[in-house]
Design a protein around this motif. Structure first.
Motif, PDB file in Angstrom:
ATOM      1  N   ASN A   9      -2.049   8.772   3.634  1.00 56.89           N
ATOM      2  CA  ASN A   9      -3.126   9.757   3.596  1.00 56.89           C
ATOM      3  C   ASN A   9      -2.952  10.762   2.455  1.00 56.89           C
ATOM      4  O   ASN A   9      -3.945  11.224   1.879  1.00 56.89           O
ATOM      5  N   GLU A  10      -1.707  11.089   2.120  1.00 59.69           N
ATOM      6  CA  GLU A  10      -1.481  11.986   0.996  1.00 59.69           C
ATOM      7  C   GLU A  10      -1.940  11.341  -0.307  1.00 59.69           C
ATOM      8  O   GLU A  10      -2.568  11.994  -1.158  1.00 59.69           O
ATOM      9  N   VAL A  11      -1.637  10.045  -0.472  1.00 58.29           N
ATOM     10  CA  VAL A  11      -2.080   9.331  -1.674  1.00 58.29           C
ATOM     11  C   VAL A  11      -3.600   9.233  -1.699  1.00 58.29           C
ATOM     12  O   VAL A  11      -4.240   9.437  -2.742  1.00 58.29           O
ATOM     13  N   LEU A  12      -4.205   8.953  -0.549  1.00 60.61           N
ATOM     14  CA  LEU A  12      -5.666   8.850  -0.478  1.00 60.61           C
ATOM     15  C   LEU A  12      -6.324  10.189  -0.808  1.00 60.61           C
ATOM     16  O   LEU A  12      -7.337  10.232  -1.502  1.00 60.61           O
ATOM     17  N   ILE A  31      -5.227  -0.609   2.551  1.00 63.98           N
ATOM     18  CA  ILE A  31      -4.229  -1.680   2.514  1.00 63.98           C
ATOM     19  C   ILE A  31      -3.533  -1.731   1.166  1.00 63.98           C
ATOM     20  O   ILE A  31      -2.324  -1.979   1.079  1.00 63.98           O
ATOM     21  N   GLN A  32      -4.282  -1.453   0.091  1.00 66.73           N
ATOM     22  CA  GLN A  32      -3.656  -1.428  -1.236  1.00 66.73           C
ATOM     23  C   GLN A  32      -2.690  -0.248  -1.356  1.00 66.73           C
ATOM     24  O   GLN A  32      -1.639  -0.367  -1.979  1.00 66.73           O
ATOM     25  N   THR A  33      -3.023   0.867  -0.736  1.00 70.10           N
ATOM     26  CA  THR A  33      -2.145   2.033  -0.782  1.00 70.10           C
ATOM     27  C   THR A  33      -0.821   1.745  -0.095  1.00 70.10           C
ATOM     28  O   THR A  33       0.247   2.155  -0.570  1.00 70.10           O
ATOM     29  N   VAL A  34      -0.860   1.024   1.011  1.00 71.76           N
ATOM     30  CA  VAL A  34       0.381   0.617   1.690  1.00 71.76           C
ATOM     31  C   VAL A  34       1.221  -0.249   0.761  1.00 71.76           C
ATOM     32  O   VAL A  34       2.435  -0.057   0.623  1.00 71.76           O
ATOM     33  N   ASP A  35       0.582  -1.210   0.111  1.00 72.71           N
ATOM     34  CA  ASP A  35       1.297  -2.089  -0.820  1.00 72.71           C
ATOM     35  C   ASP A  35       1.895  -1.285  -1.972  1.00 72.71           C
ATOM     36  O   ASP A  35       3.042  -1.518  -2.376  1.00 72.71           O
ATOM     37  N   PHE A  36       1.136  -0.336  -2.507  1.00 70.30           N
ATOM     38  CA  PHE A  36       1.604   0.441  -3.650  1.00 70.30           C
ATOM     39  C   PHE A  36       2.755   1.373  -3.255  1.00 70.30           C
ATOM     40  O   PHE A  36       3.672   1.608  -4.051  1.00 70.30           O
ATOM     41  N   ALA A 166       2.872   5.785  -6.158  1.00 73.30           N
ATOM     42  CA  ALA A 166       1.820   5.051  -5.453  1.00 73.30           C
ATOM     43  C   ALA A 166       0.442   5.515  -5.921  1.00 73.30           C
ATOM     44  O   ALA A 166      -0.490   4.706  -6.049  1.00 73.30           O
ATOM     45  N   GLN A 167       0.310   6.802  -6.183  1.00 74.98           N
ATOM     46  CA  GLN A 167      -0.964   7.329  -6.671  1.00 74.98           C
ATOM     47  C   GLN A 167      -1.335   6.716  -8.019  1.00 74.98           C
ATOM     48  O   GLN A 167      -2.488   6.331  -8.243  1.00 74.98           O
ATOM     49  N   ALA A 168      -0.358   6.609  -8.927  1.00 73.17           N
ATOM     50  CA  ALA A 168      -0.625   6.017 -10.244  1.00 73.17           C
ATOM     51  C   ALA A 168      -1.091   4.570 -10.095  1.00 73.17           C
ATOM     52  O   ALA A 168      -2.025   4.131 -10.784  1.00 73.17           O
ATOM     53  N   ARG A 169      -0.474   3.834  -9.187  1.00 76.62           N
ATOM     54  CA  ARG A 169      -0.866   2.441  -8.976  1.00 76.62           C
ATOM     55  C   ARG A 169      -2.271   2.350  -8.374  1.00 76.62           C
ATOM     56  O   ARG A 169      -3.063   1.469  -8.735  1.00 76.62           O
ATOM     57  N   LEU A 170      -2.577   3.241  -7.419  1.00 77.30           N
ATOM     58  CA  LEU A 170      -3.896   3.204  -6.798  1.00 77.30           C
ATOM     59  C   LEU A 170      -4.975   3.609  -7.795  1.00 77.30           C
ATOM     60  O   LEU A 170      -6.067   3.017  -7.822  1.00 77.30           O
ATOM     61  N   GLU A 171      -4.703   4.596  -8.628  1.00 79.64           N
ATOM     62  CA  GLU A 171      -5.673   5.004  -9.648  1.00 79.64           C
ATOM     63  C   GLU A 171      -5.989   3.845 -10.586  1.00 79.64           C
ATOM     64  O   GLU A 171      -7.147   3.622 -10.953  1.00 79.64           O
ATOM     65  N   LYS A 172      -4.960   3.098 -10.957  1.00 82.64           N
ATOM     66  CA  LYS A 172      -5.180   1.932 -11.818  1.00 82.64           C
ATOM     67  C   LYS A 172      -6.034   0.896 -11.098  1.00 82.64           C
ATOM     68  O   LYS A 172      -6.950   0.301 -11.691  1.00 82.64           O
ATOM     69  N   GLU A 180      -1.469   9.834 -17.009  1.00 83.83           N
ATOM     70  CA  GLU A 180      -0.812  11.117 -16.764  1.00 83.83           C
ATOM     71  C   GLU A 180       0.003  11.070 -15.478  1.00 83.83           C
ATOM     72  O   GLU A 180       1.149  11.530 -15.434  1.00 83.83           O
ATOM     73  N   THR A 181      -0.586  10.518 -14.430  1.00 84.10           N
ATOM     74  CA  THR A 181       0.123  10.415 -13.154  1.00 84.10           C
ATOM     75  C   THR A 181       1.355   9.532 -13.295  1.00 84.10           C
ATOM     76  O   THR A 181       2.422   9.841 -12.756  1.00 84.10           O
ATOM     77  N   TYR A 182       1.211   8.433 -14.027  1.00 85.32           N
ATOM     78  CA  TYR A 182       2.340   7.521 -14.207  1.00 85.32           C
ATOM     79  C   TYR A 182       3.471   8.193 -14.981  1.00 85.32           C
ATOM     80  O   TYR A 182       4.649   8.034 -14.638  1.00 85.32           O
ATOM     81  N   LEU A 183       3.127   8.976 -16.006  1.00 86.56           N
ATOM     82  CA  LEU A 183       4.152   9.683 -16.769  1.00 86.56           C
ATOM     83  C   LEU A 183       4.871  10.706 -15.899  1.00 86.56           C
ATOM     84  O   LEU A 183       6.092  10.887 -16.017  1.00 86.56           O
ATOM     85  N   LEU A 184       4.127  11.375 -15.019  1.00 86.83           N
ATOM     86  CA  LEU A 184       4.752  12.323 -14.102  1.00 86.83           C
ATOM     87  C   LEU A 184       5.706  11.600 -13.148  1.00 86.83           C
ATOM     88  O   LEU A 184       6.788  12.117 -12.826  1.00 86.83           O
ATOM     89  N   TYR A 185       5.302  10.417 -12.719  1.00 88.98           N
ATOM     90  CA  TYR A 185       6.170   9.610 -11.851  1.00 88.98           C
ATOM     91  C   TYR A 185       7.452   9.215 -12.577  1.00 88.98           C
ATOM     92  O   TYR A 185       8.555   9.345 -12.030  1.00 88.98           O
TER      93      TYR A 185
END
Length: 214
Positions: A9-12, A31-36, A166-172, A180-185
Motif C-alpha cells: 500500500n505504501e508503494v501504491l 500483483i505486480q507490486t508484490v512481485d516488485f 519497488a516504486q521504481a519498478r512499478l513506475e517503469k 529519479e526514483t531508481y537513482l534514489l534507490y
C-alpha cells in the motif's frame, strides 16, 4: 515491522494507485507490486551482507548415518566457513570433496572429522559411529513474500529503500519516468552497504570446497 500488505500500500500510494485491502486474488497493479517488492527484497539481500540473517544451529548424528539435511530455512550453500564444528571442543571440521572422502575410505567410521556438500545434504566423514553434536552457522534462506501478514528479515530502518526500489519498478511498469526514483534507490543501497555491520571474518582452513574434482 511492516507487513507485506502495508508495504504494498505504501508503494501504491507513492505511485497514485488505489490501495489494497487484501492481497488475496490481487489484480493489476497490486500483483505486480508484490512481485516488485520481492524482486527488490532479494536484490537487497544479495547485495547487502545482513548479519541478522545468520543463524546458529546444531545437528545430532546417528550411528551409521553420514548424510544429513539441514533445517528448511537454512541455505546449505551459505554455510559460513569454519562454522561446522564439533560441539564438544569447538574444533572446526574442514570441508573436503566427495572424491577425497572416497580416497580416504568412504566406509570408515568414527568421530566426524570432515564434511562435504552434495546437493542439498551435508555429509560427515568418517561415518559417525555414535551420537555427536555438530554445530554450524549459515545464512537463513529468505522466503518469498506472498501473504498479507508476511514480513521481511530486513531491519525496519531499511524498509524505505525496499519501498523505493519497488516504486521504481512499478513506475517503469506503469510507463512513468522512474529514473529519479531508481537513482534514489541505488543511493540508498550504497548508504546501507557502507553502514551495514560486516559478517565475522571467518577463514577456510584445510581442504576447501572445490579443491578436488567430484
Amino acid at each position: 515491522m511492516s507487513t507485506l500488505l502495508q508495504l504494498v500500500n505504501e508503494v501504491l500510494r507513492r505511485t497514485g494507485q488505489q490501495e489494497a485491502t487484501t492481497l488475496l486474488n490481487a489484480q493489476t497493479p497490486i500483483i505486480q507490486t508484490v512481485d516488485f517488492l520481492n524482486d527488490t527484497y532479494f536484490e537487497m539481500l544479495q547485495r547487502l551482507k545482513v548479519r541478522r540473517l545468520t543463524q546458529s544451529n546444531s545437528l545430532m548424528t546417528v550411528a551409521g548415518q553420514a548424510t544429513y539435511t539441514l533445517d528448511a530455512n537454512v541455505d546449505l550453500d551459505a554455510l559460513l566457513p569454519d562454522s561446522v564444528r564439533d560441539a564438544s571442543n569447538a574444533t572446526p571440521l574442514p570441508e573436503i570433496s566427495s572424491t577425497y572422502a572416497i580416497e580416504l575410505g568412504e566406509n570408515a567410521s568414527g568421530k566426524p572429522q570432515y564434511f562435504y556438500r552434495n546437493g542439498s545434504q551435508l555429509h560427515l566423514y568418517p561415518v559417525p559411529d555414535g551420537v555427536y553434536t555438530i554445530d554450524y552457522q549459515a545464512q537463513i534462506k529468505p522466503q518469498t513474500l506472498s501473504q498479507n501478514s508476511d514480513i521481511t528479515a530486513l531491519p525496519v530502518s531499511w524498509e524505505k529503500v525496499l519501498i523505493m526500489g519497488a516504486q521504481a519498478r512499478l513506475e517503469k511498469f506503469l510507463g512513468e519516468p522512474a529514473s529519479e526514483t531508481y537513482l534514489l534507490y541505488r543511493d540508498g543501497l550504497l548508504q546501507l552497504k557502507s553502514l551495514a555491520p560486516r559478517k565475522p571474518g571467518y577463514r577456510m582452513k584445510g581442504f576447501y570446497r572445490g579443491a578436488r574434482s567430484v
